[in-house]
Design a protein around this motif. Structure first.
Motif, PDB file in Angstrom:
ATOM      1  N   GLY A  27       0.594  -0.982  -0.031  1.00 39.42           N
ATOM      2  CA  GLY A  27      -0.012   0.077   0.023  1.00 39.42           C
ATOM      3  C   GLY A  27       0.861   1.323  -0.032  1.00 39.42           C
ATOM      4  N   ARG A  28       2.284   1.117   0.294  1.00 37.29           N
ATOM      5  CA  ARG A  28       3.069   2.334   0.172  1.00 37.29           C
ATOM      6  C   ARG A  28       2.784   3.438   1.154  1.00 37.29           C
ATOM      7  NH1 ARG A  28       4.396   5.025  -4.745  1.00 37.29           N
ATOM      8  NH2 ARG A  28       2.228   4.905  -5.225  1.00 37.29           N
ATOM      9  N   THR A  29       2.274   2.857   2.357  1.00 35.56           N
ATOM     10  CA  THR A  29       1.867   3.758   3.419  1.00 35.56           C
ATOM     11  C   THR A  29       2.997   4.271   4.449  1.00 35.56           C
ATOM     12  OG1 THR A  29       0.231   4.212   4.987  1.00 35.56           O
ATOM     13  CG2 THR A  29       0.850   1.864   4.822  1.00 35.56           C
ATOM     14  N   PRO A  30       3.072   5.603   4.717  1.00 34.58           N
ATOM     15  CA  PRO A  30       4.021   5.731   5.569  1.00 34.58           C
ATOM     16  C   PRO A  30       4.099   5.309   6.874  1.00 34.58           C
ATOM     17  CG  PRO A  30       3.209   7.831   4.411  1.00 34.58           C
ATOM     18  CD  PRO A  30       2.233   6.686   4.044  1.00 34.58           C
ATOM     19  N   SER A  31       2.820   4.985   7.443  1.00 33.85           N
ATOM     20  CA  SER A  31       2.776   3.959   8.645  1.00 33.85           C
ATOM     21  C   SER A  31       1.585   3.233   8.740  1.00 33.85           C
ATOM     22  CB  SER A  31       3.274   4.930   9.907  1.00 33.85           C
ATOM     23  OG  SER A  31       1.688   5.772  10.117  1.00 33.85           O
ATOM     24  N   ILE A  32       1.509   2.317   9.509  1.00 35.03           N
ATOM     25  CA  ILE A  32       0.326   1.543   9.570  1.00 35.03           C
ATOM     26  C   ILE A  32       0.402   0.989  11.044  1.00 35.03           C
ATOM     27  CG2 ILE A  32       1.048  -0.579   8.770  1.00 35.03           C
ATOM     28  CD1 ILE A  32      -1.589  -0.968   7.769  1.00 35.03           C
ATOM     29  N   VAL A  33      -0.881   0.903  11.854  1.00 37.09           N
ATOM     30  CA  VAL A  33      -0.828   0.182  13.051  1.00 37.09           C
ATOM     31  C   VAL A  33      -2.120  -0.198  13.261  1.00 37.09           C
ATOM     32  CG1 VAL A  33      -1.711   2.305  14.175  1.00 37.09           C
ATOM     33  CG2 VAL A  33      -0.613   0.681  15.597  1.00 37.09           C
ATOM     34  N   ALA A  34      -2.132  -1.666  13.869  1.00 42.44           N
ATOM     35  CA  ALA A  34      -3.169  -2.443  13.978  1.00 42.44           C
ATOM     36  C   ALA A  34      -3.329  -3.252  15.677  1.00 42.44           C
ATOM     37  CB  ALA A  34      -3.429  -3.628  12.820  1.00 42.44           C
ATOM     38  N   ALA A  35      -4.764  -3.575  15.621  1.00 37.44           N
ATOM     39  CA  ALA A  35      -4.869  -4.335  16.915  1.00 37.44           C
ATOM     40  C   ALA A  35      -5.949  -5.392  16.645  1.00 37.44           C
ATOM     41  CB  ALA A  35      -5.338  -3.496  18.177  1.00 37.44           C
ATOM     42  N   VAL A  51       6.214   7.059  12.413  1.00 33.61           N
ATOM     43  CA  VAL A  51       5.743   8.371  12.561  1.00 33.61           C
ATOM     44  C   VAL A  51       6.841   9.162  13.608  1.00 33.61           C
ATOM     45  CG1 VAL A  51       3.849   9.425  14.055  1.00 33.61           C
ATOM     46  CG2 VAL A  51       3.439   7.464  12.342  1.00 33.61           C
ATOM     47  N   GLY A  52       7.196  10.450  13.222  1.00 34.54           N
ATOM     48  CA  GLY A  52       8.325  11.161  14.066  1.00 34.54           C
ATOM     49  C   GLY A  52       9.384  10.310  14.328  1.00 34.54           C
ATOM     50  N   GLY A  53       9.648   9.318  13.362  1.00 39.05           N
ATOM     51  CA  GLY A  53      11.001   8.776  13.417  1.00 39.05           C
ATOM     52  C   GLY A  53      11.133   7.469  14.344  1.00 39.05           C
TER      53      GLY A  53
END
Length: 458
Positions: A27-35, A51-53
């Protein structure tokens, strides 16, 4: 509902991380988080990208877009349960003066009011809400594009009206009401109207090159109820647990279940998606999932629950397009459900039972068809054909000796317990269907009567 909150097996966690990592790359996404939620809490939470380094965790805020609509629906259902409105009420009964006053509250929540999908220009998601200072600014002079109730037609302005409705009845801004009545009771301190650090920035990714363009993060103003909120994976995991089981401090399990019942006609005879009240529905692997997707420029999000599996899932990312979050979320749910199926709670006898309810337990006959009525642990009863299927239903006590159907063909219908002169139960009347203790009992008022010669050999 199962309360199995044991940690996932290491191999399950690795499979989930692999799916999340491949989604971030594809998806070429800068960041992803899941739960993943089980037993009322997250049993797996991970992130990829930066995110923020740093790698995003459960405390990083993302904008959640239309997931905001589910929160607003909870507020409306609370008003309904308090008796301050009915879902069948027209909007003008509580919020006069709009061009959409004939829309019902249920029609707004289920997107069946026939209202336009978007506001008059410019596009509200990338422009500040100060351009639309009045409620009338979010509606066209003729707001209807379809006859009300004819079909599902998603409407963002419809939820601006829902927010205004909450404000009118409560006498306070909808964000304040949400904080006091939902977020604080559930402990969701990191869900806010505006971003609070640490939070992700929203990005667009060039379709043909791996470069980024920042997206504006505007305050949507009057359109806020359609997509304003920011939240975290940890907070939304809490909300997913609430949508699975309810919470009497906020909304009962029965009212939450009502939100995820189909409330709009499907597009075709067989469907794989639908809509309830403020909740999207999705059919996957024989199960119906419910939740919502969300998107605002620079962000996509989703939350889904599978009541059959007692599981919930949250996916958050900071990219405008190209990331199929519903599919990713469904895959995460499937991985857990297949590898670690829900362990049912142990059987236990009823903690208590009313003798008059126990008297109703057992076989009943609708004509020659055998049915069974069983008391449930929550004080409700379940009634349906012994062979299964058919028109079975769950019923809640009405408080006057009657029962009210909650599901299936008999949803909303009354079951009356009829007694003879001696006080013994004679028969049951469920929406005019007479149930007797014997097939076609001649002593009961069976519609059409019973042949006096009774049963006979062929």
């Amino acid at each position: 509902m199962s309360q199995d909150s044991t940690p996932l097996l290491p191999e399950t966690g690795r499979a989930l991380l692999h799916r999340l990592a491949t989604a971030q790359v594809a998806g070429r996404t800068p960041s992803i988080v899941a739960a993943v939620v089980r037993g009322g809490r997250p049993v797996w939470l991970d992130g990829r990208g930066s995110v923020g380094g740093g790698t995003p965790d459960g405390d990083v805020q993302y904008r959640i877009g239309s997931l905001t609509k589910t929160f607003l629906t909870v507020l409306v259902m609370r008003l309904r349960d308090e008796g301050k409105l009915a879902l069948t009420d027209r909007l003008e009964q509580h919020l006069p003066g709009t061009a959409a006053g004939q829309a019902t509250i249920a029609g707004l929540l289920s997107h069946t009011a026939g209202l336009a999908a978007e506001t008059p220009g410019p596009w509200w998601e990338r422009t500040p809400g100060t351009l639309r200072p009045e409620l009338s600014d979010v509606l066209a002079a003729e707001p209807y594009v379809l006859p009300p109730g004819q079909r599902h037609h998603y409407s963002n302005p419809g939820f601006a009206l829902v927010g205004a409705l909450v404000e009118r009845i409560r006498g306070r801004a909808w964000g304040e009401v949400l904080r006091d009545e939902v977020l604080e009771p559930l402990g969701m301190a990191r869900t806010t109207l505006l971003p609070v650090a640490p939070h992700a920035d929203g990005w667009a990714v060039h379709p043909w090159a791996d470069v980024l363009l920042p997206e504006p993060a505007v305050d949507a103003g009057r359109m806020g109820p359609a997509g304003q909120l920011w939240s975290t994976a940890a907070d939304l995991a809490t909300f997913a647990a609430f949508l699975l089981d309810g919470d009497e401090r906020v909304l009962s399990a029965a009212s939450v279940a009502e939100m995820r019942a189909p409330a709009s006609p499907p597009e075709a005879a067989s469907w794989d998606s639908g809509y309830g009240l403020g909740m999207q529905l999705m059919r996957r692997d024989g199960h119906v999932l419910s939740g919502h997707t969300g998107s605002m420029p620079g962000f996509v999000s989703t939350l889904w629950i599978s009541p059959d599996d007692a599981l919930g899932v949250v996916v958050l990312s900071n990219v405008t397009a190209g990331l199929p979050v519903p599919t990713i979320a469904a895959d995460l749910l499937r991985l857990v459900a297949e590898r670690e199926p829900t362990i049912p709670a142990p059987w236990r006898p009823l903690p208590s039972v009313d003798p008059e309810v126990l008297e109703l337990a057992g076989p009943w006959y609708w004509g020659p068809s055998p049915w069974v009525l069983r008391p449930a642990a929550d004080g409700f009863v379940e009634m349906g054909p012994i062979a299964g299927g058919g028109r079975g239903t769950r019923l809640r006590p009405a408080g006057d000796g009657d029962w009210v159907g909650l599901s299936g063909y008999f949803a909303g219908e009354r079951l009356r317990v009829e007694r003879d002169a001696a006080g013994a139960v004679s028969h049951l009347d469920l929406g005019s269907f007479v149930f007797t203790r014997r097939p076609y009992d001649p002593a009961a008022p069976v519609p059409g009567g019973v042949d006096p010669a009774g049963w006979r050999a062929g």
